[in-house]
Design a protein around this motif. Structure first.
Motif, PDB file in Angstrom:
ATOM      1  N   SER A  92       2.136   1.705  -3.598  1.00  0.00           N
ATOM      2  CA  SER A  92       1.131   2.250  -4.511  1.00  0.00           C
ATOM      3  C   SER A  92       0.836   3.706  -4.197  1.00  0.00           C
ATOM      4  O   SER A  92       0.579   4.499  -5.099  1.00  0.00           O
ATOM      5  CB  SER A  92      -0.148   1.416  -4.482  1.00  0.00           C
ATOM      6  OG  SER A  92      -0.737   1.464  -3.208  1.00  0.00           O
ATOM      7  N   LEU A  93       0.895   4.083  -2.918  1.00  0.00           N
ATOM      8  CA  LEU A  93       0.711   5.495  -2.557  1.00  0.00           C
ATOM      9  C   LEU A  93       1.858   6.327  -3.112  1.00  0.00           C
ATOM     10  O   LEU A  93       1.644   7.442  -3.585  1.00  0.00           O
ATOM     11  CB  LEU A  93       0.618   5.656  -1.040  1.00  0.00           C
ATOM     12  CG  LEU A  93      -0.695   5.233  -0.397  1.00  0.00           C
ATOM     13  CD1 LEU A  93      -0.594   5.306   1.118  1.00  0.00           C
ATOM     14  CD2 LEU A  93      -1.835   6.092  -0.894  1.00  0.00           C
ATOM     15  N   SER A  94       3.074   5.801  -3.064  1.00  0.00           N
ATOM     16  CA  SER A  94       4.220   6.515  -3.608  1.00  0.00           C
ATOM     17  C   SER A  94       4.095   6.692  -5.115  1.00  0.00           C
ATOM     18  O   SER A  94       4.442   7.738  -5.653  1.00  0.00           O
ATOM     19  CB  SER A  94       5.519   5.788  -3.275  1.00  0.00           C
ATOM     20  OG  SER A  94       5.721   5.773  -1.885  1.00  0.00           O
TER      21      SER A  94
ATOM     22  N   ARG B 216       1.270   6.793  -6.809  1.00  0.00           N
ATOM     23  CA  ARG B 216       0.224   7.796  -7.041  1.00  0.00           C
ATOM     24  C   ARG B 216       0.730   9.196  -6.739  1.00  0.00           C
ATOM     25  O   ARG B 216       0.428  10.143  -7.455  1.00  0.00           O
ATOM     26  CB  ARG B 216      -1.003   7.491  -6.178  1.00  0.00           C
ATOM     27  CG  ARG B 216      -1.925   6.507  -6.853  1.00  0.00           C
ATOM     28  CD  ARG B 216      -3.190   6.357  -6.063  1.00  0.00           C
ATOM     29  NE  ARG B 216      -3.097   5.036  -5.449  1.00  0.00           N
ATOM     30  CZ  ARG B 216      -3.683   4.650  -4.355  1.00  0.00           C
ATOM     31  NH1 ARG B 216      -4.430   5.479  -3.685  1.00  0.00           N
ATOM     32  NH2 ARG B 216      -3.545   3.443  -3.896  1.00  0.00           N
ATOM     33  N   ALA B 217       1.515   9.335  -5.684  1.00  0.00           N
ATOM     34  CA  ALA B 217       2.075  10.644  -5.342  1.00  0.00           C
ATOM     35  C   ALA B 217       2.992  11.145  -6.449  1.00  0.00           C
ATOM     36  O   ALA B 217       2.934  12.315  -6.829  1.00  0.00           O
ATOM     37  CB  ALA B 217       2.834  10.566  -4.012  1.00  0.00           C
TER      38      ALA B 217
ATOM     39  N   THR C 221       0.834  -1.204   0.000  1.00  0.00           N
ATOM     40  CA  THR C 221       0.000   0.000   0.000  1.00  0.00           C
ATOM     41  C   THR C 221       0.868   1.253   0.000  1.00  0.00           C
ATOM     42  O   THR C 221       0.546   2.219  -0.659  1.00  0.00           O
ATOM     43  CB  THR C 221      -0.944   0.019   1.212  1.00  0.00           C
ATOM     44  OG1 THR C 221      -0.173  -0.121   2.407  1.00  0.00           O
ATOM     45  CG2 THR C 221      -1.974  -1.089   1.126  1.00  0.00           C
ATOM     46  N   GLU C 222       1.981   1.204   0.712  1.00  0.00           N
ATOM     47  CA  GLU C 222       2.895   2.351   0.726  1.00  0.00           C
ATOM     48  C   GLU C 222       3.506   2.565  -0.663  1.00  0.00           C
ATOM     49  O   GLU C 222       3.660   3.692  -1.112  1.00  0.00           O
ATOM     50  CB  GLU C 222       3.988   2.128   1.758  1.00  0.00           C
ATOM     51  CG  GLU C 222       4.902   3.321   1.938  1.00  0.00           C
ATOM     52  CD  GLU C 222       5.920   3.080   3.027  1.00  0.00           C
ATOM     53  OE1 GLU C 222       7.091   3.446   2.801  1.00  0.00           O
ATOM     54  OE2 GLU C 222       5.555   2.533   4.080  1.00  0.00           O
TER      55      GLU C 222
END
Length: 99
Positions: free
Chosen positions: A10-12, A14-15, A7-8
């Motif tokens: 995929s967040l990176s 997206r960021a 999840t981290e």
């Protein structure tokens, strides 16, 4: 080897994608205000409009610099290997068809 949770990661990703979009917006803004400042400066040198255009160009350039710095930091934190995606689908063959 210490790997971040999925999840981290995929967040990176997206960021980074959002920062690239934002960087493009700020680039366009900085170029637009630079062009307006040049045009206003040549037609009305020293006018309030020229100074406001220059101020907005500086603001957009500062935002562009900040977003570029953040994007660089996010990209450094991302692993170098591509993200794992779902396996490709296999062609469905009926069981009753034989060669």
């Amino acid at each position: 080897m210490n790997m971040p949770p999925k999840t981290e990661h995929s967040l990176s990703l997206r960021a980074a994608r959002q920062l690239r979009r934002t960087r493009g917006f700020y680039q366009a803004g900085a170029l637009l205000w630079a062009a307006i400042a040049l045009w206003t400066g040549s037609t009305h040198p020293g006018s309030r409009q020229m100074w406001v255009s220059l101020l907005l160009m500086v603001v957009f350039t500062g935002l562009l610099t900040t977003v570029s710095w953040w994007l660089h930091r996010v990209q450094k934190a991302l692993p170098r290997t591509p993200a794992h995606h779902a396996a490709p689908r296999r062609a469905a063959t009926p069981d009753h068809v034989h060669a």
